[in-house]
Design a protein around this motif. Structure first.
Motif, PDB file in Angstrom:
ATOM      1  N   GLU A  52      21.304  49.256 -18.256  1.00 60.44           N
ATOM      2  CA  GLU A  52      22.660  49.351 -17.713  1.00 60.44           C
ATOM      3  C   GLU A  52      22.955  50.763 -17.212  1.00 60.44           C
ATOM      4  O   GLU A  52      23.753  50.949 -16.296  1.00 60.44           O
ATOM      5  N   VAL A  53      22.292  51.766 -17.811  1.00 63.54           N
ATOM      6  CA  VAL A  53      22.476  53.149 -17.368  1.00 63.54           C
ATOM      7  C   VAL A  53      21.745  53.383 -16.048  1.00 63.54           C
ATOM      8  O   VAL A  53      22.302  53.906 -15.082  1.00 63.54           O
ATOM      9  N   LEU A  54      20.474  52.987 -15.996  1.00 68.75           N
ATOM     10  CA  LEU A  54      19.685  53.224 -14.782  1.00 68.75           C
ATOM     11  C   LEU A  54      20.191  52.412 -13.590  1.00 68.75           C
ATOM     12  O   LEU A  54      20.048  52.836 -12.441  1.00 68.75           O
ATOM     13  N   LEU A  55      20.760  51.251 -13.839  1.00 72.04           N
ATOM     14  CA  LEU A  55      21.185  50.370 -12.749  1.00 72.04           C
ATOM     15  C   LEU A  55      22.696  50.368 -12.560  1.00 72.04           C
ATOM     16  O   LEU A  55      23.241  49.460 -11.935  1.00 72.04           O
ATOM     17  N   ALA A  56      23.369  51.412 -13.069  1.00 76.46           N
ATOM     18  CA  ALA A  56      24.830  51.452 -12.980  1.00 76.46           C
ATOM     19  C   ALA A  56      25.313  51.451 -11.533  1.00 76.46           C
ATOM     20  O   ALA A  56      26.368  50.904 -11.214  1.00 76.46           O
ATOM     21  N   THR A  83      17.085  62.017 -11.239  1.00 74.77           N
ATOM     22  CA  THR A  83      18.473  62.273 -10.875  1.00 74.77           C
ATOM     23  C   THR A  83      19.443  61.407 -11.671  1.00 74.77           C
ATOM     24  O   THR A  83      20.459  61.894 -12.170  1.00 74.77           O
ATOM     25  N   VAL A  84      19.145  60.119 -11.782  1.00 76.71           N
ATOM     26  CA  VAL A  84      20.024  59.232 -12.548  1.00 76.71           C
ATOM     27  C   VAL A  84      20.081  59.657 -14.025  1.00 76.71           C
ATOM     28  O   VAL A  84      21.172  59.749 -14.599  1.00 76.71           O
ATOM     29  N   PRO A  85      18.940  59.947 -14.669  1.00 75.72           N
ATOM     30  CA  PRO A  85      19.025  60.469 -16.039  1.00 75.72           C
ATOM     31  C   PRO A  85      19.831  61.769 -16.132  1.00 75.72           C
ATOM     32  O   PRO A  85      20.515  62.004 -17.129  1.00 75.72           O
TER      33      PRO A  85
END
Length: 436
Positions: A52-56, A83-85
């Motif tokens: 859910e975090v990576l695909l927000a 970048t997403v992390p």
């Protein structure tokens, strides 16, 4: 009878022999040292994140490429970029960070795309980003070229060009042509170097653009000359759009700041062809090309974005950053034969003691290591020729031969593995030679 499994790696996963890994590590160390010397702090986020975090931001191509699995009731995914992390990290640790937050991250990422030559499913990225709290000065955009220049010169390159543009210029120019949704146009223009101007025109026509607009776009992305000549041409267009004017001014400031930081004029140029296909870039964009090897493509790219972590926090966190795809860069440079000058030495010397001198050899090993010399001892039995062959194989510059007579005289034999010359020297003399 025991079954023997054929040893192999998965497609798209790079694995190197020690000599090659030494070169790779030295490149990584050069990049890390440059990042740290410019005031960037290290972070290391987990390889595994919540899906859910990576695909927000939404699924699309990203969802197709991520490696995902379930453990218990938790949906887990492997990070596909850094970048997403970073966005999650800054939002989560906001109260503990000082802004502007300057971070670097060198780590592996994973993408389940089709494996092909020079493109990997597991690869190292080397990222820096400067994150602001609500706003971020254009000074940071201007500093990025100096970091790129320093890094690539230390990597051994003098002939490279940082191509710089600003998305505001592009958005304003296209909007002045009556194109409201510029996303598809930007993606087409970004492919110019790969598909050529004729194919770009064909794709723009498929988007429904008029021939007049297509020709104006072709003329615009063909703007060329010195830095000042390009700025003069941009001013002469008289585009009636506030975003365009702001973008041109920001681009001029980036060049002024970079020049003040000592970036050579031949190492950077404004380039209206550079768009960067990713949606989140909003201002300055960068692509770095090795002048003598343009077919390799961009070896370092990035840009400015207005809001890093909007999916994780209500705070506005603008930023600017770049990324070096180290695995791909190493592969391309190695294929082009450009890594031969790199030092592939694993250690400084190899001690070869005869059986009666092994204890003295171990004492000598400790002495050399205490003096900061990288050294190892060959403790296996065998003929001296076999031991020298091992020294050649691991590429040490010196071998130290130690037998009973050398111990009694206090003078081990130092062999130059490149010339084959041997000399009996005291330990102090050996230290002096090897340290040089």
């Amino acid at each position: 009878m025991k079954n023997i499994v054929q040893p192999s790696t998965l497609p798209g996963f790079m694995e190197l022999l020690p000599k090659d890994q030494l070169v790779f590590n030295r490149m990584k160390d050069i990049i890390r040292r440059n990042y740290e010397s410019h005031g960037f702090l290290p972070i290391d986020t987990p390889v595994l994140e919540k899906q859910e975090v990576l695909l927000a931001k939404g699924g699309g191509e990203t969802e197709k490429q991520i490696y995902a699995f379930q453990k218990g009731s938790t949906d887990i995914a492997m990070r596909f970029d850094l970048t997403v992390p970073l966005a999650r990290y800054v939002a989560q640790h906001y109260s503990d960070l000082s802004f502007p937050f300057r971070r670097y991250h060198i780590g592996k990422v994973y993408r389940g795309e089709r494996a092909q030559k020079g493109r990997f499913r597991e690869f190292y990225q080397c990222d820096i980003d400067i994150i602001g709290n609500d706003n971020l000065s254009i000074v940071n955009d201007g500093e990025i070229p100096s970091i790129i220049e320093s890094t690539f010169m230390d990597l051994g390159f003098n002939d490279f060009t940082i191509h710089i543009n600003n998305r505001r210029i592009l958005n304003g120019f296209y909007r002045a042509l009556g194109i409201d949704d510029t996303t598809d146009v930007l993606r087409v223009v970004d492919k110019l170097d790969k598909i050529g101007i004729d194919s770009v025109k064909e794709e723009l026509e498929k988007l429904g653009l008029s021939q007049d607009s297509i020709e104006k776009i072709a003329e615009f992305i063909a703007i060329d000359g010195t830095t000042q000549e390009i700025f003069d041409q941009l001013d002469a267009l008289k585009v009636d759009d506030e975003d365009y004017r702001r973008g041109v001014q920001e681009l001029k400031e980036v060049f002024e700041i970079a020049s003040a930081l000592g970036v050579k004029s031949e190492h950077m140029i404004p380039d209206m062809k550079i768009a960067r296909g990713l949606d989140y870039y909003t201002g300055t964009v960068y692509e770095t090309i090795l002048d003598n090897y343009p077919s390799i493509g961009s070896v370092c790219s990035g840009g400015r974005y207005d809001d890093l972590a909007s999916h994780y926090t209500k705070r506005k966190l603008p930023g600017v950053g770049i990324s070096i795809g180290l695995s791909r860069l190493y592969y391309q440079l190695n294929e082009a034969g450009l890594l031969k000058s790199y030092d592939q030495k694993g250690c400084d010397c190899l001690i070869i003691p005869f059986d009666e001198a092994k204890i003295e050899g171990l004492k000598l090993l400790k002495t050399l290591r205490d003096e900061g010399i990288s050294c190892q001892l060959y403790g296996e039995s065998g003929k001296i020729g076999k031991k020298f062959k091992y020294a050649d194989h691991i590429d040490v510059p010196y071998a130290i031969v130690l037998g009973q007579s050398e111990v009694e005289e206090g003078k081990p034999k130092l062999r130059n593995m490149k010339t084959g010359e041997e000399e009996s020297l005291t330990v102090e003399e050996i230290l002096s030679v090897v340290k040089k």
